[in-house]
Design a protein around this motif. Structure first.
Motif, short mmCIF file in Angstrom:
data_model
loop_
_atom_site.label_atom_id
_atom_site.label_comp_id
_atom_site.label_asym_id
_atom_site.label_seq_id
_atom_site.Cartn_x
_atom_site.Cartn_y
_atom_site.Cartn_z
N HIS A 177 -9.72 5.21 -27.44
CA HIS A 177 -9.33 5.85 -26.43
C HIS A 177 -8.99 4.77 -25.13
O HIS A 177 -9.91 4.02 -25.27
N ALA B 209 -2.81 3.53 -21.50
CA ALA B 209 -2.49 4.66 -22.53
C ALA B 209 -0.92 4.60 -22.39
O ALA B 209 -0.13 4.67 -23.58
N THR C 187 -11.30 -0.83 -24.98
CA THR C 187 -10.81 0.46 -24.96
C THR C 187 -9.05 0.19 -24.90
O THR C 187 -8.65 -0.69 -24.55
N SER D 268 -12.16 5.15 -19.79
CA SER D 268 -12.84 6.20 -18.98
C SER D 268 -13.40 6.13 -17.73
O SER D 268 -14.10 4.95 -17.41
N THR E 60 -5.64 10.29 -23.56
CA THR E 60 -4.96 8.99 -24.14
C THR E 60 -3.54 9.76 -25.08
O THR E 60 -2.66 9.15 -24.82
N HIS F 139 -13.22 6.80 -30.96
CA HIS F 139 -14.37 6.24 -30.09
C HIS F 139 -15.10 5.01 -30.77
O HIS F 139 -14.68 4.75 -31.88
N ILE G 78 -7.35 8.91 -33.24
CA ILE G 78 -7.37 8.60 -31.63
C ILE G 78 -9.02 8.91 -31.48
O ILE G 78 -9.66 9.93 -31.61
N CYS H 49 -7.05 13.47 -33.69
CA CYS H 49 -7.60 13.14 -32.28
C CYS H 49 -8.96 13.82 -32.00
O CYS H 49 -9.10 14.79 -32.56
N ARG I 19 -11.23 12.28 -22.90
CA ARG I 19 -10.66 10.88 -22.83
C ARG I 19 -9.69 10.62 -24.01
O ARG I 19 -8.79 10.02 -23.88
N THR I 20 -10.03 11.19 -25.04
CA THR I 20 -9.18 10.81 -26.13
C THR I 20 -7.92 11.87 -26.14
O THR I 20 -6.87 11.51 -26.38
#
Length: 175
Positions: free
Chosen positions: A8, A33, A137, A11, A61, A108, A106, A52, A57-58
């Motif tokens: 992602h 992104a 990131t 953030s 993205t 972390h 997608i 995802c 935040r994902t």
């Protein structure tokens, strides 16, 4: 088969009362992104299935790369990707990848980085070294595999085609 591992974008940590799960992208993350979405389009990198994380935040993205995808993709929001954030996504890929020719995750860190390191068997020496140093990131690793189903995925069998970081594309941020 091709795998895209996208961490992602950056953030926002400004709102202390938000749970980690609910943190949105910050301004830089939103730009990065979109930039990565444009990179995917310009390089004809089009996943047909996207897995995802369910975190804010994902999902943000994902929302920013989708306008650059000319084809429809099957999109699956999976809490497993958020919940396994400290581990590897290999089991998620095996369970949910199916026969998608071009699969995107997608997720972390550290799981995105761990998964990439775990799957990398061959690749350009510079890209392989960069991958092991830091997975920032918004970064994207693209792997190719000689398999017919993601259930057959094995460690160290991927060929790292490229490892792209937003700062590699940052000269294009103002275009």
């Amino acid at each position: 088969m091709r795998l895209y591992l996208l961490r992602h974008a950056k953030s926002d940590w400004g709102e202390e009362s938000l749970r980690d799960f609910d943190r949105p992208l910050n301004t830089r993350g939103k730009s990065a992104a979109r930039l990565m979405g444009r990179y995917l389009q310009e390089n004809s990198l089009f996943p047909n299935r996207i897995l995802c994380s369910t975190s804010q935040r994902t999902r943000e993205t994902l929302t920013r790369i989708l306008p650059y995808q000319p084809q429809e993709a099957q999109i699956h929001l999976l809490s497993d990707i958020y919940d396994q954030g400290d581990l590897s996504y290999t089991s998620v890929i095996r369970r949910h990848g199916g026969r998608a020719q071009q699969l995107m995750i997608i997720g972390h860190n550290p799981a995105t980085e761990q998964t990439a390191i775990e799957l990398a068997g061959t690749g350009a020496p510079k890209a392989m070294a960069d991958l092991r140093i830091k997975y920032p990131t918004g970064a994207l690793a693209v792997f190719d595999f000689d398999i017919a189903d993601w259930a057959d995925l094995q460690t160290r069998t991927g060929h790292l085609d490229r490892f792209i970081k937003p700062r590699d594309l940052s000269s294009k941020l103002d275009e």
